[in-house]
Write an enzyme that holds these catalytic residues in place. Structure first.
Site, short mmCIF file in Angstrom:
data_model
loop_
_atom_site.label_atom_id
_atom_site.label_comp_id
_atom_site.label_asym_id
_atom_site.label_seq_id
_atom_site.Cartn_x
_atom_site.Cartn_y
_atom_site.Cartn_z
N VAL A 148 -5.17 -2.12 8.88
CA VAL A 148 -6.37 -2.94 8.79
C VAL A 148 -6.49 -3.38 7.33
O VAL A 148 -6.35 -2.54 6.42
CB VAL A 148 -7.63 -2.16 9.23
CG1 VAL A 148 -8.89 -3.00 9.05
CG2 VAL A 148 -7.50 -1.69 10.67
N TYR A 184 -6.00 10.41 11.50
CA TYR A 184 -5.35 10.83 12.74
C TYR A 184 -5.77 12.25 13.13
O TYR A 184 -6.02 12.53 14.30
CB TYR A 184 -3.83 10.74 12.63
CG TYR A 184 -3.29 9.33 12.54
CD1 TYR A 184 -3.80 8.31 13.35
CD2 TYR A 184 -2.28 9.01 11.65
CE1 TYR A 184 -3.30 7.01 13.27
CE2 TYR A 184 -1.77 7.71 11.57
CZ TYR A 184 -2.29 6.72 12.39
OH TYR A 184 -1.79 5.45 12.31
N GLY A 202 -14.50 0.54 12.19
CA GLY A 202 -14.05 0.92 13.52
C GLY A 202 -12.86 0.15 14.04
O GLY A 202 -12.44 0.35 15.18
N GLU A 239 5.60 22.43 13.65
CA GLU A 239 6.88 22.67 14.33
C GLU A 239 8.09 22.49 13.42
O GLU A 239 9.21 22.79 13.83
CB GLU A 239 7.01 21.73 15.54
CG GLU A 239 5.96 22.01 16.62
CD GLU A 239 6.11 21.10 17.83
OE1 GLU A 239 7.15 20.43 17.97
OE2 GLU A 239 5.16 21.07 18.64
N TYR A 244 0.84 -1.20 0.00
CA TYR A 244 0.00 0.00 0.00
C TYR A 244 0.88 1.26 0.00
O TYR A 244 0.58 2.24 -0.69
CB TYR A 244 -0.93 0.00 1.21
CG TYR A 244 -1.71 1.28 1.37
CD1 TYR A 244 -2.79 1.57 0.54
CD2 TYR A 244 -1.35 2.23 2.33
CE1 TYR A 244 -3.49 2.76 0.66
CE2 TYR A 244 -2.05 3.42 2.46
CZ TYR A 244 -3.12 3.67 1.63
OH TYR A 244 -3.80 4.86 1.75
N GLU A 245 1.96 1.23 0.77
CA GLU A 245 2.86 2.39 0.86
C GLU A 245 3.86 2.45 -0.28
O GLU A 245 4.75 3.29 -0.28
CB GLU A 245 3.58 2.37 2.22
CG GLU A 245 2.64 2.62 3.38
CD GLU A 245 3.31 2.60 4.74
OE1 GLU A 245 4.39 1.98 4.89
OE2 GLU A 245 2.75 3.20 5.67
N GLY A 304 -13.29 0.78 7.65
CA GLY A 304 -14.58 1.46 7.78
C GLY A 304 -15.51 0.83 8.80
O GLY A 304 -16.67 1.19 8.88
N GLY A 337 -9.61 0.16 12.90
CA GLY A 337 -8.45 1.05 13.04
C GLY A 337 -8.57 1.94 14.25
O GLY A 337 -7.62 2.11 15.02
N ASN A 352 -0.15 10.10 1.95
CA ASN A 352 -1.18 9.24 2.53
C ASN A 352 -2.26 10.08 3.23
O ASN A 352 -2.41 10.05 4.45
CB ASN A 352 -0.55 8.22 3.48
CG ASN A 352 -1.49 7.10 3.84
OD1 ASN A 352 -2.70 7.18 3.60
ND2 ASN A 352 -0.95 6.07 4.45
#
Length: 173
Positions: free
Chosen positions: A95, A139, A103, A151, A26-27, A101, A105, A132
């Site tokens: 996941v 998050y 819940g 920062e 995926y990444e 979808g 994660g 991503n």
């Protein structure tokens, strides 16, 4: 959807390894994965383990198309901030696509936070690839701060020959 979150065991390492590869695909970095389930067993289930892991599991009757009941994981470890104290670092939260979808994660993330707080950790940190957006949004919706934006922190790494070069330059005792 029914699922439970539990601490991983040695017997889960093959499933964890499978999902690590799925996450790497995926990444867009599957060639970067060098870890084996044997290394996960050695490093995560020993006296002074390098990481801890939670597993998301569904009942047998809800197993994946491929026949898996372990459908997610959160791998984390503890760090220390000289400014804030104890911290927990979430290395991976994954996941399988078929179960997103529902819940799962959120359940894994919240359980890692609960474990960290029970160990007096004052923060939960992770890194997310810049492209991503779904994960960054996930998050952010839970209250996470993007420290790169606010920062200016950069994530820096030494590995391979560059790590060896540092070792070779260490003062001799």
């Amino acid at each position: 959807m029914n699922f439970k979150v539990r601490a991983a065991t040695k017997d889960d390492c093959k499933d964890i390894c499978r999902m690590i590869m799925e996450l790497a695909v995926y990444e867009k970095m599957p060639d970067q994965v060098k870890i084996s389930h044997e290394e996960l067993e050695r490093d995560g289930f020993c006296q002074n383990s390098f990481f801890e892991c939670l597993i998301a599991e569904v009942p047998e009757e809800q197993k994946s198309k491929e026949g898996f009941t372990v459908v997610g994981y959160a791998l984390y470890f503890y760090t220390y901030s000289t400014w804030k104290g104890r911290s927990v670092y979430l290395e991976d939260l994954y996941v399988t696509p078929e179960f997103r979808g529902n819940g799962i994660g959120k359940g894994l993330l919240c359980k890692v936070a609960e474990v960290g707080k029970s160990r007096q950790c004052v923060r939960l940190q992770m890194s997310v690839l810049n492209w991503n957006t779904p994960t960054r949004d996930f998050y952010a919706a839970k209250g996470a701060q993007d420290l790169t934006a606010t920062e200016g922190w950069h994530f820096i790494r030494f590995d391979g020959q560059n790590l060896d070069n540092l070792v070779n330059e260490a003062p001799k005792s």
